[in-house]
Design an enzyme around this catalytic site. Structure first.
Site, mmCIF file in Angstrom:
data_model
loop_
_atom_site.group_PDB
_atom_site.id
_atom_site.type_symbol
_atom_site.label_atom_id
_atom_site.label_comp_id
_atom_site.label_asym_id
_atom_site.label_seq_id
_atom_site.Cartn_x
_atom_site.Cartn_y
_atom_site.Cartn_z
ATOM 1 N N ARG A 191 3.668 6.040 2.069
ATOM 2 C CA ARG A 191 4.000 7.461 2.231
ATOM 3 C C ARG A 191 3.569 8.267 1.016
ATOM 4 O O ARG A 191 4.172 9.270 0.668
ATOM 5 C CB ARG A 191 5.483 7.622 2.479
ATOM 6 C CG ARG A 191 6.298 6.961 1.394
ATOM 7 C CD ARG A 191 7.563 7.652 1.296
ATOM 8 N NE ARG A 191 8.492 6.842 0.535
ATOM 9 C CZ ARG A 191 9.764 7.096 0.500
ATOM 10 N NH1 ARG A 191 10.241 8.091 1.175
ATOM 11 N NH2 ARG A 191 10.549 6.354 -0.228
ATOM 12 N N ASP B 223 7.593 5.506 -9.189
ATOM 13 C CA ASP B 223 8.397 5.291 -7.985
ATOM 14 C C ASP B 223 9.898 5.400 -8.256
ATOM 15 O O ASP B 223 10.608 4.398 -8.385
ATOM 16 C CB ASP B 223 8.071 3.940 -7.332
ATOM 17 C CG ASP B 223 6.805 4.039 -6.482
ATOM 18 O OD1 ASP B 223 6.135 5.085 -6.568
ATOM 19 O OD2 ASP B 223 6.492 3.098 -5.748
ATOM 20 N N ASP C 123 4.638 -3.956 -7.192
ATOM 21 C CA ASP C 123 3.971 -2.776 -6.635
ATOM 22 C C ASP C 123 4.535 -1.493 -7.227
ATOM 23 O O ASP C 123 4.003 -0.410 -7.010
ATOM 24 C CB ASP C 123 4.104 -2.749 -5.102
ATOM 25 C CG ASP C 123 5.541 -2.933 -4.647
ATOM 26 O OD1 ASP C 123 6.127 -3.983 -4.958
ATOM 27 O OD2 ASP C 123 6.091 -2.024 -3.995
ATOM 28 N N GLY D 46 0.804 -1.226 0.000
ATOM 29 C CA GLY D 46 0.000 0.000 0.000
ATOM 30 C C GLY D 46 0.831 1.268 0.000
ATOM 31 O O GLY D 46 2.054 1.239 0.129
ATOM 32 N N ASP E 26 7.980 5.777 8.578
ATOM 33 C CA ASP E 26 7.451 7.060 9.046
ATOM 34 C C ASP E 26 6.579 7.815 8.046
ATOM 35 O O ASP E 26 6.038 8.870 8.360
ATOM 36 C CB ASP E 26 8.616 7.962 9.496
ATOM 37 C CG ASP E 26 9.649 8.163 8.389
ATOM 38 O OD1 ASP E 26 9.351 7.820 7.221
ATOM 39 O OD2 ASP E 26 10.756 8.651 8.689
ATOM 40 N N GLY E 27 6.479 7.316 6.833
ATOM 41 C CA GLY E 27 5.636 8.003 5.844
ATOM 42 C C GLY E 27 6.253 9.265 5.282
ATOM 43 O O GLY E 27 5.587 10.038 4.586
HETATM 44 P P1 AMP Z 1 9.275 1.140 -2.591
HETATM 45 O O1 AMP Z 1 10.027 -0.101 -2.874
HETATM 46 O O2 AMP Z 1 10.097 2.342 -2.214
HETATM 47 O O3 AMP Z 1 8.327 1.468 -3.705
HETATM 48 O O4 AMP Z 1 8.405 0.884 -1.291
HETATM 49 C C1 AMP Z 1 7.806 -0.340 -0.961
HETATM 50 C C2 AMP Z 1 6.752 -0.144 0.087
HETATM 51 O O5 AMP Z 1 7.294 0.496 1.237
HETATM 52 C C3 AMP Z 1 5.577 0.709 -0.347
HETATM 53 O O6 AMP Z 1 4.431 0.174 0.242
HETATM 54 C C4 AMP Z 1 5.910 2.051 0.225
HETATM 55 O O7 AMP Z 1 4.781 2.849 0.421
HETATM 56 C C5 AMP Z 1 6.571 1.675 1.543
HETATM 57 N N1 AMP Z 1 7.493 2.719 2.033
HETATM 58 C C6 AMP Z 1 8.702 3.043 1.534
HETATM 59 N N2 AMP Z 1 9.259 4.045 2.248
HETATM 60 C C7 AMP Z 1 8.380 4.362 3.231
HETATM 61 C C8 AMP Z 1 8.364 5.312 4.306
HETATM 62 N N3 AMP Z 1 9.373 6.155 4.532
HETATM 63 N N4 AMP Z 1 7.272 5.323 5.098
HETATM 64 C C9 AMP Z 1 6.251 4.493 4.901
HETATM 65 N N5 AMP Z 1 6.197 3.581 3.931
HETATM 66 C C10 AMP Z 1 7.250 3.508 3.101
HETATM 67 MG MG MG Z 2 6.809 1.771 -4.400
#
Ligand code: AMP
Ligand code: MG
Length: 527
Positions: free
Chosen positions: A107, A283, A273, A104, A138-139
């Site tokens: 952030r 992303d 994702d 999901g 932390d979002g």
């Molecule tokens: P990514 O591989 O960066 O696309 O992230 C994978 C998952 O981790 C996704 O669900 C992102 O929303 C979550 N995510 C990455 N960084 C953060 C963050 N700093 N705070 C909250 N969720 C994160």
């Molecule tokens: Mg992502």
């Protein structure tokens, strides 16, 4: 000034699909819903660093609007526009080849949809605080990665590569703790928020989450929403709309892979994702640009051992991801999955010829010929044997006049693309001369003047890309409060195919200091 937004608001994903609307940002599983509403975090001292005027115009905003207080308040999460319901999307994913369950928008917070002319856009904040999907994180987002997202998504757009866009980059005034290299040395960094914009942020993983939970009604509603809004070529009343949908996604995804290859872009984290259902680059994390056409290279330190997402493997991985999407769509199609498999087969069977066509175009060979595949393959072999700068090499090819230059002269023209001393390359040099000779002969068959050839090639081979070290230099200055380089690179990358004599310094090989520098050649997922 708020009229800029209000007059353009239209209902989107949040109105079409069920959301958990409790505004609860405690991390949790959210079965039965497509997302969860959330109120963005209030930043302590938001400050605009840069905005994309071109995108603001596409959205129908008044040109002065991006400089207003209202703009900064809305796109820093300080103010929620009346009548809108910010929300995070629910999606799952396969990460590095393994099922990861619900992920999901941890952030990302979708603010609202805007319509201007016949286009609709979703505007989303990245880094505006925790959501139901933040899990243990932390979002938030830091300045460093927000600059990378802003610059690269705008660069990709101007290169003509399908991508989500970036409207603004705002510093929040808050501090964010990050362990950049995951080596137990966390430190505070400046927080920032990018407003990302796309027709839709739906990913393969949005389908996977509902399929995995056997929420087939929701899965169907999601598919109907996506097809109805973003696939106008598909008629829901005709046979097999979901199969057509899947095949179109296969086409868009294959196109994206070719486009990444054309400009030397390596995404770095091609988890399901992070795969846009619209075939957009989405992303921007530990992405990079291959300086030297290196198939083994990945910018992502987390993937250093397996190199799953290396430059030369992106098209295979996209296909792997499409298989996962196909699996998620099976419940909509019934027992007989032959038609879905046809989409995957189409991808497999067409990749090579489309790849050869794309590469032949880069070489200025616009009339298809059977032998082009061999010519491309032999060039790739040479490019892999030693470090040759991809951007400079292909750009310089257009300076060759196949009617007047011989192979020695032609090779001299691309000489500056070689990282090592050019002359003493021994047997490689003979191989290069042999290739160049064949290349010239093949070029002479083309029915095009050398002027037109050059012009056309220069719309395919960019002069300027966002090399990793360039972004890193802009970041280092920005972290000290100087945003001039962020602005300079933004300007440069708006016309990447044009000669820009004042920026000739950026048409240069990666400097030596950047070879193994953190941020310039190695990036972690920490952002
Ligand atoms: P990514 O591989 O960066 O696309 O992230 C994978 C998952 O981790 C996704 O669900 C992102 O929303 C979550 N995510 C990455 N960084 C953060 C963050 N700093 N705070 C909250 N969720 C994160
Ligand atoms: Mg992502």
């Amino acid at each position: 000034m708020e009229y800029n937004i209000k007059q353009h608001l239209v209902p989107g994903f949040e109105k079409a699909l069920p959301l958990d609307s409790t505004n609860n940002n405690q991390p949790r599983q959210t079965p039965g819903v497509a997302g969860a509403t959330v109120v963005p975090k209030n930043p302590s001292a938001p400050q605009l660093i840069i905005a994309s005027d071109a995108l603001a115009e596409d959205l129908g905003f008044d040109p002065a609007y991006t400089n207003s207080e209202d703009f900064v308040a809305i796109f820093s999460g300080q103010k929620v526009v009346e009548g809108t319901t910010p929300y995070a999307m629910n999606y799952a994913g396969h990460q590095f080849g393994h099922w990861a369950g619900q992920l999901g928008d941890g952030r990302a917070i979708n603010l609202f949809d805007i319509k201007n002319g016949d286009k609709t856009w979703t505007l989303q904040l990245k880094g505006a605080g925790r959501t139901a999907y933040s899990r243990t994180a932390d979002g938030l987002a830091v300045l460093r990665s927000s600059i990378r997202e802003f610059l690269c998504s705008e660069a990709m757009f101007h290169l003509g590569v399908p991508t989500t866009r970036a409207l603004s980059l705002i510093k929040t005034g808050d501090q964010v703790m990050r362990d950049v290299m995951y080596d137990g040395n966390p430190a505070y960094e400046q927080g920032a928020i990018v407003c990302r914009v796309a027709p839709s942020f739906v990913r393969f993983g949005n389908f996977e989450v509902h399929a995995s939970r056997q929420e087939y009604d929701l899965l169907k509603d999601l598919a109907d929403f996506v097809i109805g809004n973003y696939f106008p070529e598909i008629d829901m009343n005709q046979a097999e709309p979901y199969v057509k949908f899947f095949k179109t996604v296969c086409e868009k995804t294959l196109h994206l892979m070719l486009e990444w290859h054309r400009v030397g872009f390596v995404h770095g984290v091609m988890n399901t994702d992070n795969m846009s259902i619209l075939g957009l680059t989405i992303d921007y994390g530990p992405y990079g640009w291959t300086d030297d056409y290196n198939y083994q290279w990945t910018p992502n330190t987390t993937d250093r051992v397996e190199r799953r997402y290396r430059f030369g493997n992106q098209a295979n991985i996209a296909l792997w991801n499409l298989v996962k999407l196909a699996n998620a769509l099976v419940p909509l199609i019934g027992e007989d999955t032959t038609e879905l498999e046809e989409g995957l087969l189409w991808y497999q069977n067409n990749y090579k010829s489309k790849f050869t066509k794309m590469m032949a175009d880069k070489l200025g060979l616009f009339e298809e010929e059977e032998n082009d595949e061999a010519l491309v393959t032999s060039l790739e072999k040479l490019l892999h044997k030693q470090e040759v700068d991809m951007t400079i090499f292909f750009r310089k090819l257009s300076d060759i006049n196949p009617k007047t230059h011989d192979k020695v002269e032609a090779l001299k023209i691309v000489k500056e693309a070689f990282y090592q001393e050019f002359e003493p390359i021994g047997e490689n040099k003979d191989a290069w001369l042999a290739w160049m000779e064949e290349y010239l002969i093949r070029n002479q068959k083309e029915n095009i003047s050398s002027g037109d050839r050059q012009q056309k090639m220069n719309t395919i081979n960019p002069k300027y890309v966002l090399r990793n070290y360039m972004a890193q230099m802009a970041i280092e200055k920005a972290e000290n409060g100087d945003y001039s380089l962020v602005h300079e690179l933004h300007t440069l990358l708006k016309t990447p195919y044009e000669e820009q004599p004042e920026f000739e310094k950026y048409f240069a090989k990666r400097p030596d200091w950047a070879r193994n520098k953190v941020g310039a050649s190695m990036l972690s997922c920490s952002s």
